[in-house]
Design an enzyme around this catalytic site. Structure first.
Site, PDB file in Angstrom:
ATOM      1  N   ILE A  36       0.857  -1.185   0.000  1.00 50.53           N
ATOM      2  CA  ILE A  36       0.000   0.000   0.000  1.00 50.53           C
ATOM      3  C   ILE A  36       0.892   1.234   0.000  1.00 50.53           C
ATOM      4  CG2 ILE A  36      -1.753   1.282   1.286  1.00 50.53           C
ATOM      5  CD1 ILE A  36      -2.714  -1.425   2.396  1.00 50.53           C
ATOM      6  N   ASP A  37       0.840   1.988  -1.091  1.00 48.89           N
ATOM      7  CA  ASP A  37       1.665   3.186  -1.215  1.00 48.89           C
ATOM      8  C   ASP A  37       0.965   4.388  -0.590  1.00 48.89           C
ATOM      9  OD1 ASP A  37      -0.293   3.980  -3.050  1.00 48.89           O
ATOM     10  OD2 ASP A  37       0.969   3.614  -4.790  1.00 48.89           O
ATOM     11  N   SER A  38       1.612   5.530  -0.654  1.00 46.05           N
ATOM     12  CA  SER A  38       1.076   6.722   0.008  1.00 46.05           C
ATOM     13  C   SER A  38      -0.268   7.157  -0.580  1.00 46.05           C
ATOM     14  CB  SER A  38       2.078   7.869  -0.040  1.00 46.05           C
ATOM     15  OG  SER A  38       2.387   8.201  -1.374  1.00 46.05           O
ATOM     16  N   SER A  40      -2.556   5.177  -1.942  1.00 47.00           N
ATOM     17  CA  SER A  40      -3.555   4.226  -1.462  1.00 47.00           C
ATOM     18  C   SER A  40      -3.851   4.433   0.020  1.00 47.00           C
ATOM     19  CB  SER A  40      -3.089   2.786  -1.704  1.00 47.00           C
ATOM     20  OG  SER A  40      -3.032   2.514  -3.084  1.00 47.00           O
ATOM     21  N   THR A  41      -2.821   4.826   0.783  1.00 50.74           N
ATOM     22  CA  THR A  41      -3.016   5.116   2.195  1.00 50.74           C
ATOM     23  C   THR A  41      -3.973   6.284   2.358  1.00 50.74           C
ATOM     24  OG1 THR A  41      -0.825   4.290   2.769  1.00 50.74           O
ATOM     25  CG2 THR A  41      -1.867   5.756   4.352  1.00 50.74           C
TER      26      THR A  41
END
Length: 83
Positions: A36-38, A40-41
């Site tokens: 989960i990348d930034s 998606s966060t």
């Protein structure tokens, strides 16, 4: 809503994110481990805010790195406001 119910909802939200292998999702896996990348966060936090009616302040984002962290944050926030 208790912590187990919050965990179930958040786990479902995480499984619905693009690029997340639903079979790898667990409460203790870090968002990094789940890929989960930034971006998606940020999407996840918006969904959590809409689902639970609690605001996730930007300064809290770096401290919330797993489903369990997010569950604890939401449960605490809901308790503080009496939801």
């Amino acid at each position: 809503m208790d912590a187990e119910q919050i965990r179930a909802v958040i786990t479902g939200l995480v499984r619905g994110l693009d690029g997340v292998d639903a079979g790898q999702v667990s409460a203790t896996a870090s968002f990094d481990e789940l890929g989960i990348d930034s971006m998606s966060t940020m999407e996840l936090h918006r969904k959590v805010e809409a689902e639970f009616g609690v605001e996730v302040p930007d300064e809290q984002l770096p401290m919330i790195g797993s489903i369990e962290d997010l569950v604890n944050f939401v449960a605490s926030a809901k308790q503080e406001v009496g939801i």
